[in-house]
Design a protein around this motif. Structure first.
Motif, PDB file in Angstrom:
ATOM      1  N   HIS A  48     110.459  84.795   5.213  1.00  0.00           N
ATOM      2  CA  HIS A  48     111.346  85.910   4.919  1.00  0.00           C
ATOM      3  C   HIS A  48     111.150  87.079   5.883  1.00  0.00           C
ATOM      4  O   HIS A  48     112.044  87.895   6.057  1.00  0.00           O
ATOM      5  N   GLN A  51     113.687  86.082   8.658  1.00  0.00           N
ATOM      6  CA  GLN A  51     114.907  85.456   8.173  1.00  0.00           C
ATOM      7  C   GLN A  51     116.067  85.604   9.158  1.00  0.00           C
ATOM      8  O   GLN A  51     116.736  84.630   9.489  1.00  0.00           O
ATOM      9  N   TYR A  82     110.530  76.852   4.773  1.00  0.00           N
ATOM     10  CA  TYR A  82     111.972  76.784   4.892  1.00  0.00           C
ATOM     11  C   TYR A  82     112.604  75.938   3.785  1.00  0.00           C
ATOM     12  O   TYR A  82     113.808  75.815   3.724  1.00  0.00           O
ATOM     13  N   SER A  85     114.980  77.301  -0.618  1.00  0.00           N
ATOM     14  CA  SER A  85     115.320  78.697  -0.851  1.00  0.00           C
ATOM     15  C   SER A  85     116.684  78.771  -1.536  1.00  0.00           C
ATOM     16  O   SER A  85     117.457  79.673  -1.330  1.00  0.00           O
ATOM     17  N   PHE A  89     118.032  82.761  -0.491  1.00  0.00           N
ATOM     18  CA  PHE A  89     118.240  83.115   0.909  1.00  0.00           C
ATOM     19  C   PHE A  89     119.110  82.042   1.542  1.00  0.00           C
ATOM     20  O   PHE A  89     119.040  80.877   1.181  1.00  0.00           O
TER      21      PHE A  89
END
Length: 226
Positions: A48, A51, A82, A85, A89
């Motif tokens: 993050h 990102q 990764y 999410s 995200f």
């Protein structure tokens, strides 16, 4: 890179957009991806913190991004941030067109399709009409299964992400949402895939029922204290 601060992410992503587009930028893009991977693996940095930069790299240098975070250069400690999410995200991998994901995986299909499946999970959809998720969308999981040479390996890779590791709101709602997104596989032409989807749906349904019972009990306890 280990001292990278979250508020540096935007500036770095803008530099990526200016400097790392095209075939001439493949090598420096690979170096940056490796540096980010190393920072995530060896420091307190998380995905993050990078990102915007990760999104820019995946968009401009998809092959490099896939090589480092999913492919032969992949280390579990590197790739795991990764994963999954879902709804929180926008995954860097989802910025890469499906055709490019499949073309990359076809380079070494026995290795790359399962790794891609493990990183994407079974719940993502490719939405062609962004006004709705119900019409004009197709299951990305089904697309991977249709192209992969070993469907069993894809299903095994999906298994780890059936249950959420985090969610907002009620867990029962999240589990029901996952059932809905998995539903295209219930009608899959391949019997093995269909059987897996039926069992996965049953597992999620039981978990959702249990979560609803817990939520009702918690609500009653909270009311009793009012």
């Amino acid at each position: 890179m280990s001292n990278h601060r979250a508020n540096d992410d935007y500036r770095l992503s803008e530099m990526v957009k200016v400097c790392l587009s095209g075939t001439d930028a493949v090598d420096p893009a690979r170096s940056l991806c490796r540096a980010i991977a190393g920072a995530i693996m060896t420091s307190w940095q998380t995905v993050h913190d990078f990102q915007d930069t990760a999104l820019a790299l995946a968009c401009l240098q998809p092959g490099v991004f896939l090589d480092v975070f999913v492919g032969n250069e992949r280390d579990d400690a590197t790739a795991d941030p990764y994963r999954y999410s879902y709804r929180t995200f926008r995954k860097p991998l989802l910025t890469i067109p499906t055709e490019q994901l499949l073309a990359w995986a076809d380079g070494h299909p026995d290795q790359r399709y399962p790794r891609l499946a493990a990183n994407l999970g079974p719940f993502e959809h490719i939405v062609f009409d962004e006004a709705t998720e119900d019409d004009g969308s197709t299951s990305l999981a089904a697309t991977l299964l249709d192209h992969a040479p070993d469907k069993a390996a894809i299903l095994a890779a999906f298994e780890a992400s059936l249950r959420p590791s985090g969610w907002s709101g009620n867990l029962s709602d999240e589990l029901e949402s996952r059932r809905k997104r998995l539903s295209p596989l219930l009608a899959h032409a391949d019997a093995t895939v269909k059987a897996w989807a039926v069992e996965a749906d049953r597992t999620l349904a039981k978990a959702a029922d249990a979560a609803r019972r817990d939520e009702r009990q918690r609500a009653r306890r909270e009311q009793s204290f009012e």
